[in-house]
Write an enzyme that holds these catalytic residues in place. Sequence first.
Site, PDB file in Angstrom:
ATOM      1  N   ASP A  78      48.142 -83.043   8.512  1.00 37.65           N
ATOM      2  CA  ASP A  78      47.388 -84.113   7.832  1.00 37.65           C
ATOM      3  C   ASP A  78      46.239 -84.608   8.707  1.00 37.65           C
ATOM      4  OD1 ASP A  78      49.330 -85.151   9.654  1.00 37.65           O
ATOM      5  OD2 ASP A  78      48.970 -87.158   8.846  1.00 37.65           O
ATOM      6  N   GLU A 145      51.653 -87.041  10.166  1.00 36.48           N
ATOM      7  CA  GLU A 145      51.682 -87.612  11.517  1.00 36.48           C
ATOM      8  C   GLU A 145      50.947 -88.939  11.550  1.00 36.48           C
ATOM      9  OE1 GLU A 145      50.250 -88.407  15.642  1.00 36.48           O
ATOM     10  OE2 GLU A 145      49.007 -87.976  13.923  1.00 36.48           O
TER      11      GLU A 145
HETATM   12 ZN   LIG Z   1      46.480 -86.062  15.818  1.00 34.00          ZN
END
Ligand SMILES: [Zn+2]
Length: 488
Positions: A78, A145
């Site tokens: 992401d 993340e």
């Molecule tokens: Zn990163």
Amino acid sequence: MSVLERLSPTPVWQYFEEICRIPRLSKNEVKIREYLLDFARSNNLESKEDKIGNILISRPSHPGMENRKTVVLQSHMDMVGEKNADHPHDWSNDPIIPVIKNGWVTATGTTLGADDGIGIASQMAILTDKSLKAGRIECLFTVDEESGMTGAINLKPDFFEGRILINLDSEDEGVLYIGCAGGLDTIGTINYKGETVPAGTTALEISVTGLHGGHSGDEIHKGYGNSVKIMNSILRNLSNRFPISLSNFDGGNIRNAIPREAFATIVADRSFTRQMAEWIESFYKTLLEDFGDLEKDLKIGVKDTTGLPQFVMDRNTQERLLSSLDGCPHGVIAWSKDMEDLVETSTNLASVKFTGGNTIRIITTQRSSIESSKKDAAAMIETCLKLAGARVKHSRGYPGWKPDMNSEILKITRNSYKKLFGQEPAVRAIHAGLECGLIHEKFKGIDMISFGPTIRGAHTPEEKIEIKTTRMFWDLLLDVLGNIPFKR
Ligand SMILES: [Zn+2]
């Protein structure tokens, strides 16, 4: 038309340019996941996914290298989507447009997603590199993340077999990262009795503004002023000298930022207001001197308000609140004994707010690379808050990754770096959270390191990645993968 095709290493930049065309904001990773699984299929690579959406794609050992240890390469799929206000961009459809500028690759009006697109692209280039002679390599692509690390949180301990992991999500070429901090929030709630405002009084608004603020992990050691602490000093000193009553205290904003501003409303007898303003003025001068160049823009304001508040806080709770905030620490608690210049444990007194319904909420965050120290720090804050009669809760938090100076992968990477570039790399840990902390906790005994090319301005439309250091990063990665030792 390709913009990056002439850059070296060619496969990394080709994959990177492809990834730029695929929307992949956190929690909207469907398209990048499909893309990665297609890539695995068309290259005859073994792949799997777990329930949360993490993907593992592996390449088998090169013939004759079967008895080398398995290595996991890790990136997150992401990215953060930020754009300039005047730049139209549909994050669920539009491609990111990379451009080359003075030795860097950057995007047009948006974040580039080199954090962590360059990690993904490098993994793909490794997976398809025919000339690389290495043991088994597993490439882990985590989801989400940037907005909560839910991919790493939900990893199952049997998702991959390797017990050496190279994280490809750091942003300083020449620096090898071998540790990060865990963290948790400690939150206190205090109730008070509302009392009517005494006759003959006037209300004053006090403001503390213009402080630097900053990230509560990366910048906690820099000595910047904490607006909540400063406001509390003002209120406690006034309350020791004059009969004041507090009707509002509002300082700080987000849990992981050092508070920059604070506002309070107090009620006091009219005959004291001039003396109080004088005391505040002299306190302000002292503060400015003490901070010197660090907080030149600090302002403390006092003004009469029109009209009185409806209620003030009862005296007893007020005294306990001010004493408790006075005792509540903020800043570095301990420095690492193993690593120079690494903050090991810290706490951020992040915010104090009157939240309505006669309650006050105090939010604090503790961090440490050592799990037990993180808990000790949280217990210390809990005690301070409880002395004021607060009910205290802790968030679940996330674990840290304690630096291991004897790590095998550190030794290998250091040697490769020296051999390739003729100098020692820096070895550091960071005082903020990384997915590595969660992975370290889950995969017992795993040996980890994190390195990457130089990226600047991540999470902003100014994000850029340095071309020269991407080549260096790639050479280092290849050399390290070629030097993984035998299984024991
Ligand atoms: Zn990163």
